[in-house]
Scaffold this motif. Structure first.
Motif, PDB file in Angstrom:
ATOM      1  N   GLY A 225       0.826  -1.192   0.000  1.00  0.00           N
ATOM      2  CA  GLY A 225       0.000   0.000   0.000  1.00  0.00           C
ATOM      3  C   GLY A 225       0.851   1.228   0.000  1.00  0.00           C
ATOM      4  O   GLY A 225       2.063   1.158  -0.056  1.00  0.00           O
ATOM      5  N   ARG A 226       0.217   2.369   0.086  1.00  0.00           N
ATOM      6  CA  ARG A 226       0.959   3.597  -0.012  1.00  0.00           C
ATOM      7  C   ARG A 226       2.043   3.676   1.052  1.00  0.00           C
ATOM      8  O   ARG A 226       3.161   3.992   0.802  1.00  0.00           O
ATOM      9  N   LEU A 227       1.661   3.420   2.248  1.00  0.00           N
ATOM     10  CA  LEU A 227       2.600   3.649   3.300  1.00  0.00           C
ATOM     11  C   LEU A 227       2.682   2.422   4.160  1.00  0.00           C
ATOM     12  O   LEU A 227       1.925   2.251   5.083  1.00  0.00           O
TER      13      LEU A 227
ATOM     14  N   PHE B 299      -4.472  19.282  -0.467  1.00  0.00           N
ATOM     15  CA  PHE B 299      -3.840  18.261  -1.316  1.00  0.00           C
ATOM     16  C   PHE B 299      -3.137  17.232  -0.455  1.00  0.00           C
ATOM     17  O   PHE B 299      -2.573  17.570   0.593  1.00  0.00           O
ATOM     18  N   LEU B 300      -3.152  15.981  -0.926  1.00  0.00           N
ATOM     19  CA  LEU B 300      -2.493  14.904  -0.188  1.00  0.00           C
ATOM     20  C   LEU B 300      -1.508  14.168  -1.098  1.00  0.00           C
ATOM     21  O   LEU B 300      -1.261  12.987  -0.925  1.00  0.00           O
ATOM     22  N   ASN B 301      -0.976  14.871  -2.098  1.00  0.00           N
ATOM     23  CA  ASN B 301      -0.037  14.184  -3.001  1.00  0.00           C
ATOM     24  C   ASN B 301       1.384  14.698  -2.817  1.00  0.00           C
ATOM     25  O   ASN B 301       1.625  15.701  -2.147  1.00  0.00           O
TER      26      ASN B 301
ATOM     27  N   VAL C   6     -11.546   9.983  -9.320  1.00  0.00           N
ATOM     28  CA  VAL C   6     -11.633   8.943  -8.301  1.00  0.00           C
ATOM     29  C   VAL C   6     -10.510   9.187  -7.291  1.00  0.00           C
ATOM     30  O   VAL C   6      -9.352   9.345  -7.673  1.00  0.00           O
ATOM     31  N   SER C   7     -10.903   9.250  -6.010  1.00  0.00           N
ATOM     32  CA  SER C   7      -9.975   9.550  -4.910  1.00  0.00           C
ATOM     33  C   SER C   7      -9.524  11.012  -4.954  1.00  0.00           C
ATOM     34  O   SER C   7      -8.331  11.321  -5.112  1.00  0.00           O
ATOM     35  N   CYS C   8     -10.481  11.875  -4.764  1.00  0.00           N
ATOM     36  CA  CYS C   8     -10.223  13.320  -4.856  1.00  0.00           C
ATOM     37  C   CYS C   8      -9.618  13.877  -3.571  1.00  0.00           C
ATOM     38  O   CYS C   8      -9.242  15.062  -3.535  1.00  0.00           O
TER      39      CYS C   8
ATOM     40  N   LEU D 218     -14.878  11.877  -6.211  1.00  0.00           N
ATOM     41  CA  LEU D 218     -15.334  10.737  -5.388  1.00  0.00           C
ATOM     42  C   LEU D 218     -14.200  10.311  -4.471  1.00  0.00           C
ATOM     43  O   LEU D 218     -13.033  10.316  -4.863  1.00  0.00           O
ATOM     44  N   ASP D 219     -14.541   9.929  -3.248  1.00  0.00           N
ATOM     45  CA  ASP D 219     -13.513   9.395  -2.333  1.00  0.00           C
ATOM     46  C   ASP D 219     -14.160   8.455  -1.325  1.00  0.00           C
ATOM     47  O   ASP D 219     -15.344   8.588  -0.979  1.00  0.00           O
ATOM     48  N   LEU D 220     -13.343   7.542  -0.822  1.00  0.00           N
ATOM     49  CA  LEU D 220     -13.789   6.578   0.190  1.00  0.00           C
ATOM     50  C   LEU D 220     -13.914   7.219   1.566  1.00  0.00           C
ATOM     51  O   LEU D 220     -14.579   6.680   2.452  1.00  0.00           O
TER      52      LEU D 220
END
Ligand SMILES: C[S@@+](CC[C@H](N)C(=O)[O-])C[C@H]1O[C@@H](n2cnc3c(N)ncnc32)[C@H](O)[C@@H]1O
Length: 310
Positions: free
Chosen positions: A5-7, A72-74, A118-120, A141-143
């Motif tokens: 996964g990401r982290l 932002f989370l990137n 998707v995953s904003c 859209l986001d979870l």
């Protein structure tokens, strides 16, 4: 971090390396060293558990960061020479993260189109692209339901809406969108091929999938195979390690300040990897090529030449 996964909570374990004390400074005190590595790594290796962990992590982050207006989370993006996008004073603090969105989204014309992201996340990219590229509509859209509430309060723009949902089960009918955007999120998904199938389903023929994300070396084959098997045609791709690393450098001081302000001390190491601060494992992995960060432009086949399609 990495293949799960990401982290990955236990970076070197997941890469088959060794742990230093510094890398474990995020671990709760009292958790026996002999089992915390295998237990947590095992948990990340089980897709539904991994998804459940992200379900908890991102709302936690939103609650911690929303007071500071983190949009932002990137990991961000910068070119040489600098891109120098013309930005408003309100957008300026997010320049490097905006540049990643700009790079991904301008791979295809979006003016007058119906766009799904998707995953904003916290909606900064959705807002920026709606204001600058003039789509007909933009759906983020986001979870993360806390993130979606934040987006609805923060980004009130004509044509822009936010929806709570799952990348693996998009709540839209077939051929509903002209483009799907996805920035630095697919590594979180428990079933990446399923997500690609969903993208193809909601895209109209001739529509574009504009995508960027990263994987560690051990997942490159699986990543490539899933993308090659998707019902989408590759138009172009680019390795953007150098650009993302420059973006991390631009954001590093700000990220360190946010970590110090909002995370408990035992989560600081995790926060640095998550934010990609200078010298973090992610930052170093981008530099030494153990991690590949790529952007892609795909098109959904199926439009005949008369309709002006690919
Ligand atoms: C690293 S953040 C990137 C957010 C945003 N794209 C940006 O660049 O600021 C990853 C995002 O993926 C979302 N996410 C994780 N799993 C998801 C899923 N199964 N479906 C939809 N979104 C998901 C998280 O809630 C989080 O907002």
């Amino acid at each position: 971090m990495n293949q799960h996964g990401r982290l990955c909570l236990l970076p070197n374990f997941c890469k088959g390396g060794t742990h230093s004390g510094a890398e474990q400074d995020w671990l709760p005190p009292g958790f026996p060293r002999s089992w915390r590595v295998p237990v947590i790594d095992y948990l990340f290796s089980v897709a539904p558990v991994r998804k459940a962990i992200w379900r908890l992590w991102y709302p936690f982050l939103t609650r911690r960061l929303r007071g500071d207006g983190v949009l932002f989370l990137n990991y961000a993006f910068e070119e040489v020479p600098p891109m120098n996008l013309p930005l408003t004073s309100g957008d300026e603090p997010n320049r490097a993260c905006i540049q990643l969105y700009h790079h991904v989204a301008t791979q295809a014309p979006l003016a007058g189109k119906n766009i799904l992201e998707v995953s904003c996340g916290h909606g900064g990219g959705a807002s920026y692209l709606t204001r600058t590229l003039q789509p007909k509509s933009y759906t983020g859209l986001d979870l993360n339901p806390t993130g979606i509430s934040f987006c609805r309060e923060r980004h009130k723009l004509s044509g822009l809406e936010f929806v709570h949902g799952d990348a693996g089960n998009l709540p839209f009918g077939p051929e509903r969108f002209d483009a799907v955007i996805n920035v630095e999120a697919s590594h979180c998904y428990p079933d990446f091929p399923r997500f690609l199938g969903e993208v193809a389903r909601v895209l109209r023929p001739g529509g574009h999938f504009l995508y960027a994300d990263f994987r560690f070396r051990e997942r490159w084959d699986e990543w490539d195979a899933a993308l090659a098997a998707a019902p989408l045609k590759l138009q172009h791709t680019r390795n953007i390690n150098a650009e993302v690393r420059r973006g991390m450098e631009q954001n590093s001081a700000r990220s360190e300040a946010l970590i110090a302000r909002h995370l408990p001390k035992f989560l600081h190491g995790l926060g640095r990897d998550f934010a990609g601060t200078r010298g973090s494992r992610i930052y170093n992995a981008l530099a030494d090529g153990e991690l590949s960060y790529r952007s892609y432009c795909f098109v959904k086949p199926g439009v005949n030449a008369a309709a002006g399609a690919p």
